[in-house]
Scaffold this motif. Structure first.
Motif, short mmCIF file in Angstrom:
data_model
loop_
_atom_site.label_atom_id
_atom_site.label_comp_id
_atom_site.label_asym_id
_atom_site.label_seq_id
_atom_site.Cartn_x
_atom_site.Cartn_y
_atom_site.Cartn_z
N THR A 26 -12.04 6.52 10.83
CA THR A 26 -13.38 7.03 11.09
C THR A 26 -13.40 8.50 11.45
O THR A 26 -14.45 9.09 11.51
N SER A 27 -12.24 9.10 11.66
CA SER A 27 -12.23 10.52 12.02
C SER A 27 -12.73 11.39 10.87
O SER A 27 -13.21 12.48 11.08
N THR A 28 -12.64 10.88 9.64
CA THR A 28 -13.11 11.65 8.48
C THR A 28 -14.50 11.25 8.05
O THR A 28 -15.02 11.76 7.08
N MET A 29 -15.13 10.33 8.76
CA MET A 29 -16.42 9.82 8.32
C MET A 29 -17.55 10.84 8.43
O MET A 29 -18.55 10.72 7.75
N GLY A 30 -17.40 11.84 9.28
CA GLY A 30 -18.46 12.80 9.46
C GLY A 30 -18.51 13.86 8.37
O GLY A 30 -19.31 14.78 8.43
N GLY A 31 -17.66 13.76 7.37
CA GLY A 31 -17.67 14.72 6.29
C GLY A 31 -16.57 15.75 6.44
O GLY A 31 -16.11 16.31 5.47
N GLY A 32 -16.11 15.99 7.63
CA GLY A 32 -15.03 16.94 7.84
C GLY A 32 -13.75 16.21 8.15
O GLY A 32 -13.65 15.01 8.04
N GLY A 33 -12.78 16.95 8.56
CA GLY A 33 -11.51 16.33 8.94
C GLY A 33 -10.58 16.20 7.76
O GLY A 33 -10.93 16.44 6.62
N GLU A 34 -9.38 15.81 8.06
CA GLU A 34 -8.34 15.70 7.05
C GLU A 34 -8.08 14.23 6.72
O GLU A 34 -8.15 13.37 7.58
N TYR A 35 -7.78 13.97 5.47
CA TYR A 35 -7.46 12.62 5.02
C TYR A 35 -6.11 12.21 5.60
O TYR A 35 -5.14 12.94 5.50
N VAL A 36 -6.07 11.02 6.20
CA VAL A 36 -4.85 10.52 6.82
C VAL A 36 -4.30 9.39 5.96
O VAL A 36 -4.98 8.39 5.76
N ARG A 37 -3.07 9.54 5.46
CA ARG A 37 -2.45 8.48 4.66
C ARG A 37 -1.65 7.58 5.60
O ARG A 37 -0.72 8.02 6.25
N VAL A 38 -2.03 6.32 5.66
CA VAL A 38 -1.35 5.35 6.50
C VAL A 38 -0.59 4.40 5.58
O VAL A 38 -1.20 3.69 4.79
N PRO A 39 0.75 4.39 5.66
CA PRO A 39 1.49 3.49 4.77
C PRO A 39 1.22 2.03 5.11
O PRO A 39 1.00 1.69 6.27
N PRO A 40 1.22 1.17 4.10
CA PRO A 40 0.92 -0.24 4.35
C PRO A 40 2.01 -0.92 5.16
O PRO A 40 3.20 -0.65 4.98
N ASN A 41 1.60 -1.77 6.07
CA ASN A 41 2.52 -2.55 6.88
C ASN A 41 2.65 -3.92 6.22
O ASN A 41 1.70 -4.69 6.20
N LYS A 42 3.83 -4.21 5.69
CA LYS A 42 4.02 -5.45 4.92
C LYS A 42 3.76 -6.70 5.75
O LYS A 42 3.15 -7.65 5.26
N GLU A 43 4.21 -6.70 6.99
CA GLU A 43 4.03 -7.89 7.84
C GLU A 43 2.56 -8.12 8.14
O GLU A 43 2.07 -9.24 8.09
N GLU A 44 1.86 -7.03 8.45
CA GLU A 44 0.43 -7.14 8.77
C GLU A 44 -0.36 -7.60 7.54
O GLU A 44 -1.26 -8.43 7.65
N CYS A 45 -0.02 -7.07 6.39
CA CYS A 45 -0.71 -7.45 5.16
C CYS A 45 -0.44 -8.91 4.82
O CYS A 45 -1.35 -9.63 4.42
N ALA A 46 0.79 -9.35 4.98
CA ALA A 46 1.13 -10.74 4.69
C ALA A 46 0.41 -11.67 5.66
O ALA A 46 -0.11 -12.72 5.25
N LYS A 47 0.38 -11.30 6.93
CA LYS A 47 -0.27 -12.13 7.95
C LYS A 47 -1.76 -12.28 7.66
O LYS A 47 -2.34 -13.34 7.89
#
Length: 91
Positions: A12-33
């Protein structure tokens, strides 16, 4: 919106139109769960988890979960822009 979700602040830090895009790598365990299909385990999968939880809780009603959906779609678009920029730099 679940503010306790660990990646929500970065999303949500980029939702206001400004800010930098943050790439968050996928967490395999969280995705599987959370039963995220392998095809959707990309750099925006951290936003798909709360979106799917909201969708299930609201019976997939299209007028619900707008903020989560918008955050996920914006992440997808920013990831697309990032890939296009990298391709242009390589050529």
């Amino acid at each position: 919106i679940d503010p306790a979700f660990p990646y929500w602040a970065a999303a949500t830090s980029t939702m206001g139109g400004g800010g930098e895009y943050v790439r968050v790598p996928p967490n395999k365990e969280e995705c599987a769960k959370n039963k995220i299909d392998p095809a959707f385990r990309d750099y925006c999968s951290h936003l798909l988890i709360p979106l799917n939880k909201c969708r299930y809780a609201n019976y997939f009603l299209p007028w619900k979960c707008n903020e989560e959906r918008h955050a996920y779609e914006k992440c997808q678009y920013q990831e697309f822009e990032y890939r296009v920029k990298k391709m242009q730099e390589q050529s």
